[in-house]
Design a protein around this motif. Structure first.
Motif, PDB file in Angstrom:
ATOM      1  N   PRO A 274       0.841  -1.200   0.000  1.00  0.00           N
ATOM      2  CA  PRO A 274       0.000   0.000   0.000  1.00  0.00           C
ATOM      3  C   PRO A 274       0.874   1.247   0.000  1.00  0.00           C
ATOM      4  O   PRO A 274       1.873   1.329   0.719  1.00  0.00           O
ATOM      5  CB  PRO A 274      -0.786  -0.125   1.310  1.00  0.00           C
ATOM      6  CG  PRO A 274       0.055  -0.984   2.188  1.00  0.00           C
ATOM      7  CD  PRO A 274       0.761  -1.944   1.265  1.00  0.00           C
ATOM      8  N   SER A 275       0.499   2.208  -0.833  1.00  0.00           N
ATOM      9  CA  SER A 275       1.260   3.443  -0.960  1.00  0.00           C
ATOM     10  C   SER A 275       0.307   4.618  -0.817  1.00  0.00           C
ATOM     11  O   SER A 275      -0.611   4.785  -1.626  1.00  0.00           O
ATOM     12  CB  SER A 275       1.959   3.492  -2.323  1.00  0.00           C
ATOM     13  OG  SER A 275       2.560   4.756  -2.522  1.00  0.00           O
ATOM     14  N   ARG A 276       0.523   5.436   0.204  1.00  0.00           N
ATOM     15  CA  ARG A 276      -0.359   6.563   0.488  1.00  0.00           C
ATOM     16  C   ARG A 276       0.320   7.863   0.073  1.00  0.00           C
ATOM     17  O   ARG A 276       1.501   8.074   0.361  1.00  0.00           O
ATOM     18  CB  ARG A 276      -0.709   6.599   1.974  1.00  0.00           C
ATOM     19  CG  ARG A 276      -1.361   5.312   2.469  1.00  0.00           C
ATOM     20  CD  ARG A 276      -1.525   5.298   3.986  1.00  0.00           C
ATOM     21  NE  ARG A 276      -2.032   4.001   4.441  1.00  0.00           N
ATOM     22  CZ  ARG A 276      -1.252   2.991   4.791  1.00  0.00           C
ATOM     23  NH1 ARG A 276       0.065   3.124   4.733  1.00  0.00           N
ATOM     24  NH2 ARG A 276      -1.771   1.844   5.196  1.00  0.00           N
ATOM     25  N   VAL A 277      -0.452   8.720  -0.582  1.00  0.00           N
ATOM     26  CA  VAL A 277       0.066   9.995  -1.082  1.00  0.00           C
ATOM     27  C   VAL A 277      -0.761  11.130  -0.511  1.00  0.00           C
ATOM     28  O   VAL A 277      -2.002  11.085  -0.571  1.00  0.00           O
ATOM     29  CB  VAL A 277       0.013  10.052  -2.623  1.00  0.00           C
ATOM     30  CG1 VAL A 277       0.402  11.442  -3.126  1.00  0.00           C
ATOM     31  CG2 VAL A 277       0.903   8.982  -3.239  1.00  0.00           C
ATOM     32  N   LEU A 278      -0.095  12.153   0.021  1.00  0.00           N
ATOM     33  CA  LEU A 278      -0.730  13.407   0.408  1.00  0.00           C
ATOM     34  C   LEU A 278       0.099  14.529  -0.197  1.00  0.00           C
ATOM     35  O   LEU A 278       1.317  14.601   0.043  1.00  0.00           O
ATOM     36  CB  LEU A 278      -0.787  13.564   1.923  1.00  0.00           C
ATOM     37  CG  LEU A 278      -1.811  12.716   2.679  1.00  0.00           C
ATOM     38  CD1 LEU A 278      -1.631  12.918   4.187  1.00  0.00           C
ATOM     39  CD2 LEU A 278      -3.234  13.086   2.264  1.00  0.00           C
TER      40      LEU A 278
END
Length: 326
Positions: free
Chosen positions: A228-232
């Motif tokens: 899982p890769s989260r971007v903000l």
């Protein structure tokens, strides 16, 4: 110019193109055959600042010159395909800025055309050769944090475009610009390079009220190599710019901070990891020079690790999918 010197045509003389002129100025393995920009003011500024870079009569004159071996395209993305076609037509290798093209359809056409022509090509994703990113790769491969569990990318810009990009108004426009294309694409490339295919799961983008302007914020969940890769990402507001890429594992975490600084979290604290940059004064200079070292291998037909247009298209598909989410 010796037979082993790499003749370079530089197309586009904004901030990025002139950076290429500056970084080749003291190298003996490169020679600027011709530099060109459609804006007369940009040509005159380059003429005054870079004595080693003759201004060509036209883009095609610089590209077609028999001394040119590599065409560097540092223009807005809407022009990339045109200059790639000229490079192919004249039998030159291509080194192109990212994003690959103005949209996915144009990128697909560009990849197909380069393949048909057999044109050696690469895109400028800095993490392909940056010492900090390569040190991160080695630590991951050596099990420094155990099995990777998740990836996080955090971007904040107090102003977009950044002050040093202010003259490039296209970066503020939705058609070709924005920090998702300009900055997040580097990190999507890095995720693909480190972990494998990167798939879009969900995202949300907030745009400015003016429909011509680019995004103000973006949040995304990706899956890269099954992680899982989260971007903000956002722009506007007080505080320093922040650029962070973190890989969290079973026994700690690794982080690239502000592009070139590598940190490891272990025993309750972030500690800076050594990154080999000698003989250069800083990580940014070392990254540019490492990239030119590897570009020379492309120009000479040798094996290299620069990403090609097909990889750029894979990145662009992820980026454009995010940008359609709002």
């Amino acid at each position: 110019m010796s037979n082993d010197t790499i003749g370079l045509a530089v197309i586009g003389l904004g901030v990025i193109g002139t950076r290429m002129l500056a970084n080749t100025a003291h190298r003996t393995d490169y020679s600027i055959v011709g530099a060109w920009d459609p804006d007369e003011g940009a040509r005159e500024r380059a003429r005054a600042s870079f004595a080693h870079a003759p201004i060509a009569r036209s883009a095609e004159a610089a590209i077609a010159d028999p001394r040119t071996r590599v065409v560097y395209v540092g223009t807005p993305p809407g022009w990339h395909r045109h200059y790639a076609q000229l490079a192919s037509r004249h039998g030159k290798a291509l080194f192109c800025e990212k994003p690959l093209a103005a949209d996915v359809a144009e990128g697909e056409a560009m990849v197909a055309e380069l393949a048909r022509a057999g044109t050696p090509n690469a895109l400028n994703y800095v993490f392909a050769t940056a010492p900090g990113a390569r040190a991160l790769e080695r630590l991951l491969a050596g099990g420094a944090i155990g099995r990777p569990l998740a990836i996080e990318t955090q971007l904040f810009f107090s102003r977009w475009p950044r002050d040093w990009q202010a003259s490039a108004r296209w970066l503020s426009l939705r058609a070709e610009g924005g920090f998702v294309r300009e900055v997040l694409s580097h990190f999507v490339y890095l995720m693909i390079d480190l972990f494998g295919d990167c798939l879009h799961r969900e995202s949300f983008v907030e745009y400015a009220d003016d429909p011509s302007l680019c995004e103000r914020s973006a949040a995304a969940l990706l899956s890269c190599g099954g992680l899982p890769s989260r971007v903000l990402a956002s722009s506007g507001g007080g505080g320093p710019d922040e650029v962070r890429f973190t890989v969290r594992g079973e026994r700690g975490a690794l982080r690239l901070e502000n592009w070139h600084q590598l940190l490891r979290f272990s025993d309750g604290a972030w500690v800076e990891e050594p990154v080999p940059i000698a003989p250069h004064p800083d990580g940014r200079t070392a990254s540019f020079q490492a990239q030119l070292d590897v570009l020379a291998r492309l120009a000479r037909g040798q094996a290299h690790r620069l990403p090609d247009a097909a990889t750029g298209l894979a990145v662009q598909r992820v980026i454009e999918t995010i940008l359609r989410s709002h």
